[in-house]
Enzyme design. Sequence first.
Site, PDB file in Angstrom:
ATOM      1  N   ASP A   1       0.851  -1.187   0.000  1.00 38.98           N
ATOM      2  CA  ASP A   1       0.000   0.000   0.000  1.00 38.98           C
ATOM      3  C   ASP A   1       0.892   1.243   0.000  1.00 38.98           C
ATOM      4  O   ASP A   1       1.657   1.458   0.950  1.00 38.98           O
ATOM      5  CB  ASP A   1      -0.886   0.035   1.243  1.00 38.98           C
ATOM      6  CG  ASP A   1      -1.970  -1.041   1.254  1.00 38.98           C
ATOM      7  OD1 ASP A   1      -1.747  -2.119   0.661  1.00 38.98           O
ATOM      8  OD2 ASP A   1      -3.018  -0.813   1.877  1.00 38.98           O
TER       9      ASP A   1
ATOM     10  N   LYS B   1      -7.346   3.162  -3.061  1.00 41.69           N
ATOM     11  CA  LYS B   1      -7.729   3.178  -1.652  1.00 41.69           C
ATOM     12  C   LYS B   1      -7.982   4.625  -1.242  1.00 41.69           C
ATOM     13  O   LYS B   1      -7.279   5.530  -1.700  1.00 41.69           O
ATOM     14  CB  LYS B   1      -6.587   2.541  -0.847  1.00 41.69           C
ATOM     15  CG  LYS B   1      -6.705   2.576   0.657  1.00 41.69           C
ATOM     16  CD  LYS B   1      -5.505   1.833   1.272  1.00 41.69           C
ATOM     17  CE  LYS B   1      -5.385   2.078   2.765  1.00 41.69           C
ATOM     18  NZ  LYS B   1      -4.204   1.399   3.351  1.00 41.69           N
TER      19      LYS B   1
ATOM     20  N   LYS C   1     -10.561  -0.155  -1.995  1.00 38.53           N
ATOM     21  CA  LYS C   1     -10.382  -0.285  -0.552  1.00 38.53           C
ATOM     22  C   LYS C   1     -10.705   1.035   0.147  1.00 38.53           C
ATOM     23  O   LYS C   1      -9.895   1.958   0.133  1.00 38.53           O
ATOM     24  CB  LYS C   1      -8.944  -0.718  -0.219  1.00 38.53           C
ATOM     25  CG  LYS C   1      -8.674  -0.855   1.287  1.00 38.53           C
ATOM     26  CD  LYS C   1      -7.233  -1.259   1.549  1.00 38.53           C
ATOM     27  CE  LYS C   1      -6.903  -1.218   3.038  1.00 38.53           C
ATOM     28  NZ  LYS C   1      -5.482  -1.568   3.315  1.00 38.53           N
TER      29      LYS C   1
END
Length: 295
Positions: A141, A204, A240
């Site tokens: 990430d 995300k 996400k």
Amino acid sequence: MENNKINEALEKYNLELNDAAVAAEVKALLDAHLEENMTPEVKKFLMGSIELTTLKNTDSDRSVMEFTDKVNQFDEAYPDLPHVATICVYPCFAEAVKEALRVEGVEIACVSGSFPSSQARIEVKVAETSLAVADGATEIDIVMPVGKFLDGDFEGVAEDISEQKAACGDAAMKVILETGCLNGAKDIKIASIISMYAGADYIKTSTGKEAVSATPEAAYVMCQAIKEYYEQTGIQIGFKPAGGINTVRDAVTYYTIVKEVLGEQWLTNKWLRLGTSRLANLLLSELVGEETKFF
């Protein structure tokens, strides 16, 4: 990606977004569909989409291994419930998770690239990502360089993301847009598109470290971008939401947006993830019918 290629890509998408109209569309969608998804089946699914996360200053090899062992114990204690999708830690703990994890099918994610600020030389970000993957991370990430984006340096943003993608090897990469720092729906749409074209496997919402984290409106715009990107390229990108998912209702809200905008194809724990740890105990409590603090 060069600026002219980025502009060519952006021209294919609807960027004329109005924040008030987006808010109204989200409200109408949730008014129509949220309650129908407040079911045990959906809650069970969401349990299996959680990225169980520890990103504390006090984390250590020992505490992270104990954290990971909770996932092992959960699998044994609740064999009828899905295990979490992912354990998410700082890169220096990838090896500890890999060593302790006994459950098949749980991914090891590391926040990388000078998380949460993304303020470091690209060489440092690439090294951190490469080392995390070498130590066992199966997902990475990273945070989009928000300052560059806000300055209009879209080429710099794309280069930063694509260089880190190259360092990921076979590991999937999630790009955090930090939507609470962006200037509304149009910015969120542009950031989503640039991130996907630059190599994101997931987009995300947030790090959870800023005052504003995930919102239904940001999720709605990001899911629209994913849908349009899929229509343009045939490439499926995961989503996400993270930060500020404090209740089961919050989680079902994001599920509902994904279901209505992207459809059933995204309703698996590969394509929909939830970046939250507090949600695990809340979902578990609802599923077993009494307050339970397992994690």
